[in-house]
Design a protein around this motif. Structure first.
Motif, short mmCIF file in Angstrom:
data_model
loop_
_atom_site.label_atom_id
_atom_site.label_comp_id
_atom_site.label_asym_id
_atom_site.label_seq_id
_atom_site.Cartn_x
_atom_site.Cartn_y
_atom_site.Cartn_z
N GLN A 79 23.98 -38.51 18.20
CA GLN A 79 23.60 -37.13 17.91
C GLN A 79 24.57 -36.14 18.53
O GLN A 79 24.82 -35.07 17.96
N LEU A 83 26.39 -33.53 16.02
CA LEU A 83 25.78 -32.20 16.00
C LEU A 83 26.31 -31.26 17.06
O LEU A 83 25.79 -30.15 17.22
N TRP A 253 12.80 -43.05 7.95
CA TRP A 253 12.97 -41.68 7.48
C TRP A 253 11.71 -40.85 7.77
O TRP A 253 11.80 -39.63 7.97
N ALA A 256 12.00 -39.91 11.35
CA ALA A 256 13.00 -38.85 11.47
C ALA A 256 12.43 -37.50 11.02
O ALA A 256 12.71 -36.46 11.63
N PHE A 260 12.14 -34.14 13.17
CA PHE A 260 12.75 -32.90 12.72
C PHE A 260 11.76 -31.74 12.83
O PHE A 260 12.08 -30.68 13.38
N ALA A 330 18.24 -25.51 14.14
CA ALA A 330 18.93 -26.53 13.34
C ALA A 330 19.42 -27.67 14.22
O ALA A 330 19.29 -28.86 13.88
N TYR A 331 19.96 -27.30 15.40
CA TYR A 331 20.51 -28.32 16.30
C TYR A 331 19.41 -29.23 16.86
O TYR A 331 19.51 -30.46 16.81
N ALA A 333 16.28 -29.62 15.81
CA ALA A 333 15.55 -30.35 14.78
C ALA A 333 16.36 -31.56 14.29
O ALA A 333 15.85 -32.68 14.21
N CYS A 334 17.64 -31.31 13.97
CA CYS A 334 18.48 -32.44 13.53
C CYS A 334 18.71 -33.43 14.65
O CYS A 334 18.73 -34.65 14.42
N LYS A 335 18.88 -32.92 15.87
CA LYS A 335 19.09 -33.80 17.02
C LYS A 335 17.88 -34.69 17.24
O LYS A 335 18.01 -35.88 17.51
N ALA A 337 15.69 -35.57 14.99
CA ALA A 337 15.61 -36.54 13.90
C ALA A 337 16.61 -37.68 14.09
O ALA A 337 16.27 -38.86 13.97
N VAL A 338 17.87 -37.34 14.42
CA VAL A 338 18.89 -38.36 14.61
C VAL A 338 18.56 -39.22 15.82
O VAL A 338 18.64 -40.46 15.78
#
Length: 371
Positions: A79, A83, A253, A256, A260, A330-331, A333-335, A337-338
């Protein structure tokens, strides 16, 4: 008496030479740390690693601690590399003081070298961030799994509180090694220092050991609040997702997606404290003062979290406490999830025969995505 007088006169004559050796700008020259600093660093290291050492001697209810550590490192490395530019944009937006100014739009397209330099600038400070992965993972996940194992032995009505406290205790334990790397990372992201050796030398020369732990108290408070908000949100979303999935386990998924949504909501709720933490970590002791349009002095070092909140709201408006919210949501949430998806997948590959992870494990995964 004469030899003694000669010594006194000689010492007085040497004193101006020592003062002339002061570097320009009043910066103190870098001095080797004394024995007191060595003892303090050793105590901090023991404080950070002792819980992990105890955890490594125990087996949790969801598999070996070794697989937890490896999965945590893999998730963090993936991550961060993927990211990190979002984290840089978030830090720069939070660090900026005063009213936001729209960026000038270039009339002519930049050449390839200019675009490459701008892209690489988004990875400033990634060296201390990557160096902190192993010690933070060594402390955070084993401590969390150990505390969670104790929480599972509590009566059913208290297990939820035990899992929440597990995330908070793990965050506090790893702050001894996480805060210094975060301070160095943030200051390099806002271009205060160009390289890691320069950052280490300047912080030590200007501020000493406390400079590496700027904003530590607020970071610890943010750990607890982040763990509380994300735990409540995570448990609710996991319950909802599991209810829709029925008896089967959640797919990667789906895990994830839960991560997220949890990360985005938690980032929104904790953004004001994260803005203040970034300001405290990046200000240093030489932050200059400037006058605003009303003639009042603006800028200068914050005296603490309370002073920072009051001055940001007064000088920049309440919305400034949510500055950088877009990149951070965004960071994080994506972090989340990843991190969560990679963590669960890696653990399944390392220990395929281990029982399915309980819901609290996701709380620890998201806990490392709080900043």
């Amino acid at each position: 008496a004469c030899p003694a007088a000669g010594v006194i006169v000689a010492s007085r004559r040497r004193a101006p030479a020592a003062s002339r050796a002061e570097p320009a700008g009043g910066l103190r020259p870098l001095q080797p740390p004394g024995p007191g600093i060595h003892r303090m660093l050793a105590a901090l290291l023991l404080l950070a690693l002792a819980p992990a050492a105890s955890a490594l001697q125990a087996a949790s209810g969801v598999g070996s601690v070794g697989s937890v550590f490896v999965a945590s490192c893999v998730g963090s490395l993936v991550q961060k590399l993927a990211l990190y530019p979002l984290d840089t944009l978030k830090t720069r937006a939070q660090h900026e003081r005063g009213p936001r100014r729209p960026a000038a739009v270039a009339r002519q397209p930049a050449d390839a070298s200019g675009r490459l330099r701008r892209a690489l600038s988004l990875y400033r400070g990634i060296t201390p961030a990557l160096l902190g992965v192993v010690p933070v993972s060594l402390v955070y996940m084993p401590v969390y799994e150990l505390c969670k194992g104790a929480a599972l032995r509590l009566p059913p009505g208290r297990q939820g509180l035990g899992k929440l406290l597990s995330g908070s205790m793990a965050g506090l334990a790893c702050s001894a090694v996480q805060v210094p790397t975060t301070v160095l990372k943030n200051r390099m992201q806002v271009s205060q220092y160009a390289t890691l050796p320069e950052a280490l030398r300047r912080v030590w020369a200007d501020e000493g050991l406390p400079g590496f732990y700027a904003g530590w108290a607020l970071a610890a408070l943010l750990d607890v609040l982040y763990a509380t908000v994300q735990f409540v949100c995570l448990e609710w979303l996991r319950g909802l997702a599991q209810g829709l999935a029925g008896a089967r386990a959640l797919r990667p998924w789906e895990n994830a997606l839960v991560g997220f949504a949890t990360g985005a909501f938690t980032a929104f709720c904790t953004e004001p404290l994260d803005v203040v933490k970034t300001r405290l970590m990046t200000q240093g002791r030489r932050e200059g003062k400037r006058e605003g349009a009303d003639g009042r002095a603006k800028g200068g070092p914050y005296r603490g979290a309370g002073d920072a909140i009051v001055r940001i709201a007064r000088d920049e408006g309440l919305l400034a406490l949510w500055r950088g919210l877009g990149p951070r949501m965004a960071y994080v949430a994506c972090k989340s999830a990843v991190w969560y998806g990679t963590y669960e997948t890696t653990r399944a590959l390392l220990a395929p025969a281990a029982p399915a992870p309980v819901s609290g494990a996701g709380g620890a995964a998201l806990g490392q995505a709080r900043s």
